[in-house]
Design a protein around this motif. Structure first.
Motif, mmCIF file in Angstrom:
data_model
loop_
_atom_site.group_PDB
_atom_site.id
_atom_site.type_symbol
_atom_site.label_atom_id
_atom_site.label_comp_id
_atom_site.label_asym_id
_atom_site.label_seq_id
_atom_site.Cartn_x
_atom_site.Cartn_y
_atom_site.Cartn_z
ATOM 1 N N LYS A 143 0.864 -1.064 -0.340
ATOM 2 C CA LYS A 143 -0.064 -0.148 -0.164
ATOM 3 C C LYS A 143 0.816 1.245 -0.223
ATOM 4 O O LYS A 143 1.674 0.939 0.387
ATOM 5 N N THR A 144 0.168 1.926 -0.390
ATOM 6 C CA THR A 144 0.905 3.379 -0.482
ATOM 7 C C THR A 144 0.763 4.419 0.655
ATOM 8 O O THR A 144 -0.533 4.030 1.815
ATOM 9 N N VAL A 145 1.435 5.273 1.194
ATOM 10 C CA VAL A 145 1.176 6.214 2.406
ATOM 11 C C VAL A 145 -0.358 6.436 1.856
ATOM 12 O O VAL A 145 -0.994 6.444 3.368
ATOM 13 N N GLU A 146 -1.355 6.833 1.002
ATOM 14 C CA GLU A 146 -1.983 7.543 0.844
ATOM 15 C C GLU A 146 -3.310 6.923 0.827
ATOM 16 O O GLU A 146 -4.682 6.537 2.517
ATOM 17 N N GLN A 147 -2.868 4.926 0.621
ATOM 18 C CA GLN A 147 -4.174 3.819 1.027
ATOM 19 C C GLN A 147 -3.516 3.917 2.727
ATOM 20 O O GLN A 147 -5.128 3.172 3.156
#
Length: 152
Positions: A72-76
């Protein structure tokens, strides 16, 4: 939660030795602790679940845990934290370090948490301070992180 940004920045300095230690699968170096704080022995089972370090003063506990980001990305991760009921979610990108600060509550006990996310490597290091329901506890969290970071 105003102190969370300063704690986030201090965590950047503090987390680097833990990140290196996790990569090397090594034991944490002995850190001097403030008066009244003692290190807690990490069981093999807790270590297998990612717990790297824990300290307590009999009333509060600071833990440092290694967790997978599962691609997962930071935003996710931020959206997932909000969806899971985390509150006061803040992010900071400092010198390439992605930090997420948030509060969580389990069985009426509030914890302040800071995650240093290494999305490309697929891991994050999470600092949790429990209980942390008021400004005095946030101050204690900031002071403990600052004390530990000053040794590095």
């Amino acid at each position: 939660m105003k102190k969370m940004i300063s704690i986030l920045l201090l965590a950047c300095m503090l987390v680097m030795p833990f990140a290196a230690m996790a990569e090397a699968d090594a034991e944490p170096a002995a850190l001097e602790l403030p008066e009244g704080w003692t290190a807690v022995e990490v069981s093999d089972e807790d270590a297998e679940n990612g717990l790297l370090y824990a300290v307590t003063n009999g009333e509060s506990v600071l833990t440092i845990t290694l967790a997978a980001t599962e691609g997962k990305t930071v935003e996710q991760l931020v959206e997932e934290a909000k969806a899971d009921g985390m509150t006061e979610v803040e992010t900071k990108n400092e010198d390439g370090a992605n930090l997420i600060g948030f509060k969580s509550e389990v069985d009426g006990v509030v914890s302040a948490n800071i995650a240093l996310v290494y999305a490309e490597e697929g891991v994050m290091i999470v600092f949790s301070f429990t209980p942390c329901a008021d400004e005095a506890a946030e101050n204690a969290f900031a002071e403990l992180v600052q004390f530990l970071a000053a040794q590095l």
